[in-house]
Design a protein around this motif. Structure first.
Motif, PDB file in Angstrom:
ATOM      1  N   VAL A 262      -0.037   3.665  -2.921  1.00 49.14           N
ATOM      2  CA  VAL A 262      -0.774   4.868  -2.501  1.00 49.14           C
ATOM      3  C   VAL A 262       0.156   5.704  -1.635  1.00 49.14           C
ATOM      4  O   VAL A 262       0.278   5.475  -0.425  1.00 49.14           O
ATOM      5  CB  VAL A 262      -2.054   4.509  -1.723  1.00 49.14           C
ATOM      6  CG1 VAL A 262      -2.862   5.765  -1.425  1.00 49.14           C
ATOM      7  CG2 VAL A 262      -2.890   3.506  -2.492  1.00 49.14           C
ATOM      8  N   SER A 263       0.809   6.671  -2.221  1.00 51.44           N
ATOM      9  CA  SER A 263       1.799   7.464  -1.491  1.00 51.44           C
ATOM     10  C   SER A 263       1.159   8.446  -0.520  1.00 51.44           C
ATOM     11  O   SER A 263       1.770   8.809   0.493  1.00 51.44           O
ATOM     12  CB  SER A 263       2.694   8.221  -2.481  1.00 51.44           C
ATOM     13  OG  SER A 263       1.915   9.060  -3.321  1.00 51.44           O
ATOM     14  N   ASP A 264      -0.063   8.887  -0.792  1.00 45.85           N
ATOM     15  CA  ASP A 264      -0.763   9.825   0.084  1.00 45.85           C
ATOM     16  C   ASP A 264      -1.226   9.093   1.345  1.00 45.85           C
ATOM     17  O   ASP A 264      -2.107   8.241   1.292  1.00 45.85           O
ATOM     18  CB  ASP A 264      -1.965  10.414  -0.657  1.00 45.85           C
ATOM     19  CG  ASP A 264      -2.671  11.509   0.130  1.00 45.85           C
ATOM     20  OD1 ASP A 264      -2.748  11.414   1.369  1.00 45.85           O
ATOM     21  OD2 ASP A 264      -3.182  12.449  -0.504  1.00 45.85           O
TER      22      ASP A 264
ATOM     23  N   GLU B 211       0.806  -1.220   0.000  1.00 46.33           N
ATOM     24  CA  GLU B 211       0.000   0.000   0.000  1.00 46.33           C
ATOM     25  C   GLU B 211       0.840   1.272   0.000  1.00 46.33           C
ATOM     26  O   GLU B 211       0.491   2.255  -0.665  1.00 46.33           O
ATOM     27  CB  GLU B 211      -0.937   0.039   1.209  1.00 46.33           C
ATOM     28  CG  GLU B 211      -1.962  -1.084   1.258  1.00 46.33           C
ATOM     29  CD  GLU B 211      -1.592  -2.116   2.299  1.00 46.33           C
ATOM     30  OE1 GLU B 211      -0.389  -2.450   2.367  1.00 46.33           O
ATOM     31  OE2 GLU B 211      -2.479  -2.582   3.028  1.00 46.33           O
TER      32      GLU B 211
ATOM     33  N   LEU C 242      -6.443  -2.595  -5.503  1.00 47.65           N
ATOM     34  CA  LEU C 242      -5.300  -1.788  -5.928  1.00 47.65           C
ATOM     35  C   LEU C 242      -4.056  -2.655  -6.100  1.00 47.65           C
ATOM     36  O   LEU C 242      -3.296  -2.485  -7.058  1.00 47.65           O
ATOM     37  CB  LEU C 242      -5.033  -0.682  -4.900  1.00 47.65           C
ATOM     38  CG  LEU C 242      -6.022   0.487  -4.932  1.00 47.65           C
ATOM     39  CD1 LEU C 242      -5.919   1.298  -3.638  1.00 47.65           C
ATOM     40  CD2 LEU C 242      -5.763   1.379  -6.135  1.00 47.65           C
TER      41      LEU C 242
ATOM     42  N   ARG D  94      -7.872  -2.102  -0.913  1.00 46.66           N
ATOM     43  CA  ARG D  94      -6.446  -2.429  -0.841  1.00 46.66           C
ATOM     44  C   ARG D  94      -6.121  -3.628  -1.734  1.00 46.66           C
ATOM     45  O   ARG D  94      -5.112  -3.636  -2.457  1.00 46.66           O
ATOM     46  CB  ARG D  94      -6.053  -2.729   0.609  1.00 46.66           C
ATOM     47  CG  ARG D  94      -6.096  -1.525   1.523  1.00 46.66           C
ATOM     48  CD  ARG D  94      -5.912  -1.916   2.989  1.00 46.66           C
ATOM     49  NE  ARG D  94      -6.242  -0.809   3.858  1.00 46.66           N
ATOM     50  CZ  ARG D  94      -5.392   0.112   4.286  1.00 46.66           C
ATOM     51  NH1 ARG D  94      -4.117   0.030   3.922  1.00 46.66           N
ATOM     52  NH2 ARG D  94      -5.773   1.095   5.071  1.00 46.66           N
TER      53      ARG D  94
ATOM     54  N   TYR E 245     -11.675   4.174  -5.449  1.00 48.07           N
ATOM     55  CA  TYR E 245     -10.263   4.353  -5.110  1.00 48.07           C
ATOM     56  C   TYR E 245      -9.350   3.996  -6.284  1.00 48.07           C
ATOM     57  O   TYR E 245      -8.291   4.620  -6.469  1.00 48.07           O
ATOM     58  CB  TYR E 245      -9.906   3.526  -3.876  1.00 48.07           C
ATOM     59  CG  TYR E 245     -10.424   4.133  -2.597  1.00 48.07           C
ATOM     60  CD1 TYR E 245      -9.982   5.388  -2.169  1.00 48.07           C
ATOM     61  CD2 TYR E 245     -11.371   3.472  -1.817  1.00 48.07           C
ATOM     62  CE1 TYR E 245     -10.465   5.956  -0.998  1.00 48.07           C
ATOM     63  CE2 TYR E 245     -11.858   4.043  -0.641  1.00 48.07           C
ATOM     64  CZ  TYR E 245     -11.402   5.280  -0.237  1.00 48.07           C
ATOM     65  OH  TYR E 245     -11.876   5.846   0.922  1.00 48.07           O
TER      66      TYR E 245
ATOM     67  N   LEU F 197      -8.534   3.618   2.969  1.00 42.26           N
ATOM     68  CA  LEU F 197      -8.816   2.480   2.105  1.00 42.26           C
ATOM     69  C   LEU F 197      -9.510   1.345   2.860  1.00 42.26           C
ATOM     70  O   LEU F 197      -9.126   0.991   3.965  1.00 42.26           O
ATOM     71  CB  LEU F 197      -7.524   1.937   1.494  1.00 42.26           C
ATOM     72  CG  LEU F 197      -6.749   2.848   0.546  1.00 42.26           C
ATOM     73  CD1 LEU F 197      -5.422   2.203   0.181  1.00 42.26           C
ATOM     74  CD2 LEU F 197      -7.559   3.172  -0.686  1.00 42.26           C
TER      75      LEU F 197
ATOM     76  N   VAL G 288      -6.627   6.688  -7.409  1.00 45.55           N
ATOM     77  CA  VAL G 288      -5.198   6.370  -7.344  1.00 45.55           C
ATOM     78  C   VAL G 288      -4.592   6.228  -8.731  1.00 45.55           C
ATOM     79  O   VAL G 288      -3.493   6.708  -9.011  1.00 45.55           O
ATOM     80  CB  VAL G 288      -4.966   5.086  -6.520  1.00 45.55           C
ATOM     81  CG1 VAL G 288      -3.499   4.674  -6.562  1.00 45.55           C
ATOM     82  CG2 VAL G 288      -5.412   5.291  -5.075  1.00 45.55           C
TER      83      VAL G 288
ATOM     84  N   LEU H 259      -5.042   9.364   2.266  1.00 47.50           N
ATOM     85  CA  LEU H 259      -5.853   8.543   1.378  1.00 47.50           C
ATOM     86  C   LEU H 259      -5.665   7.071   1.709  1.00 47.50           C
ATOM     87  O   LEU H 259      -6.639   6.295   1.754  1.00 47.50           O
ATOM     88  CB  LEU H 259      -5.479   8.806  -0.080  1.00 47.50           C
ATOM     89  CG  LEU H 259      -6.201   7.972  -1.144  1.00 47.50           C
ATOM     90  CD1 LEU H 259      -7.705   8.206  -1.080  1.00 47.50           C
ATOM     91  CD2 LEU H 259      -5.662   8.293  -2.535  1.00 47.50           C
ATOM     92  N   ARG H 260      -4.435   6.664   1.965  1.00 43.52           N
ATOM     93  CA  ARG H 260      -4.139   5.265   2.280  1.00 43.52           C
ATOM     94  C   ARG H 260      -4.866   4.814   3.545  1.00 43.52           C
ATOM     95  O   ARG H 260      -5.357   3.688   3.622  1.00 43.52           O
ATOM     96  CB  ARG H 260      -2.623   5.099   2.448  1.00 43.52           C
ATOM     97  CG  ARG H 260      -2.179   3.659   2.586  1.00 43.52           C
ATOM     98  CD  ARG H 260      -0.676   3.540   2.426  1.00 43.52           C
ATOM     99  NE  ARG H 260       0.069   4.202   3.479  1.00 43.52           N
ATOM    100  CZ  ARG H 260       0.885   5.246   3.288  1.00 43.52           C
ATOM    101  NH1 ARG H 260       1.063   5.731   2.083  1.00 43.52           N
ATOM    102  NH2 ARG H 260       1.534   5.784   4.300  1.00 43.52           N
TER     103      ARG H 260
END
Length: 212
Positions: A28-30, A24, A45, A42, A99, A37, A103, A33-34
């Motif tokens: 998902v770098s943010d 994750e 993604l 998750r 999401y 999820l 993303v 936001l992560r």
């Protein structure tokens, strides 16, 4: 009517409790936001990232929805507590699709289907129909039912509480090469059986026929 799909890639992830190593933090770098999820998001993604196809047309299948978030909402109501806006926002079937769009910055076709134990079949049919105009696309099926007291409610013999299967496919006129036997997978939700049989039995370039 039969629509044939060529399998360009496939990925599977599953666990008795919660799937780990879903990558994750990289996907998902943010951080904010992560943290929002859901488990289904998750897994979705991770599978799309494994296929390298975050920004293609996507159909997601989900039999049970976001049960963990729904449990949190019902618990809050029963305890006369304030409802979590995030849990409310995440309680719908198309949460993973949302999401994935955010993303992957996917502005194309992303949708969700649900048909309980027949969700694999519904997912394949919708994907096959869409493949006639969409070119290559990704089909993702996830189910995540690990939430408090699930063992008291689970009468279906499901011991693999999280499972996700993804196929990267495209329409083809070539003849079918992969034939299914209707295999049942003990401990897995029936909703994933057909997709799981395809993923376990296929090779890159295999062709599966979908009856519409």
């Amino acid at each position: 009517m039969q629509i044939n799909l060529e399998i360009l890639g496939f990925a599977v992830v599953e666990d008795a409790e919660k799937c780990t190593a879903l990558n994750e933090k990289v996907i998902v770098s943010d951080m904010m936001l992560r943290r929002r999820l859901t488990r289904n998001a998750r897994i979705s993604l991770y599978l799309a990232d494994q296929l390298g196809e975050m920004n293609t047309p996507i159909v997601i299948g989900n039999a049970y929805g976001e049960v963990a978030e729904t449990f949190d909402i019902l618990k809050a109501i029963a305890s006369h507590e304030t409802l979590s806006p995030t849990a409310f926002q995440n309680s719908v079937h198309n949460t993973p699709a949302s999401y994935l769009s955010i993303v992957g910055q996917n502005k194309g076709y992303v949708t969700t289907v649900s048909d309980l134990h027949e969700t694999s079949e519904a997912l394949l049919k919708v994907g096959a129909l869409k493949s006639l105009s969409a070119g290559s696309m990704v089909l993702i099926l996830t189910d995540a039912i690990d939430f408090p007291h699930i063992d008291e409610l689970n009468r279906c013999g499901i011991t693999r509480k999280e499972c996700g299967v993804a196929l990267h496919v495209r329409h083809t006129e070539q003849p079918t090469t992969l034939f299914l036997s209707g295999k049942q997978f003990e401990g897995y939700s029936p909703s994933v059986w057909k997709m799981l049989e395809i993923a376990q039995g296929c090779q890159l370039g295999s062709i599966i026929g979908v009856e519409i």
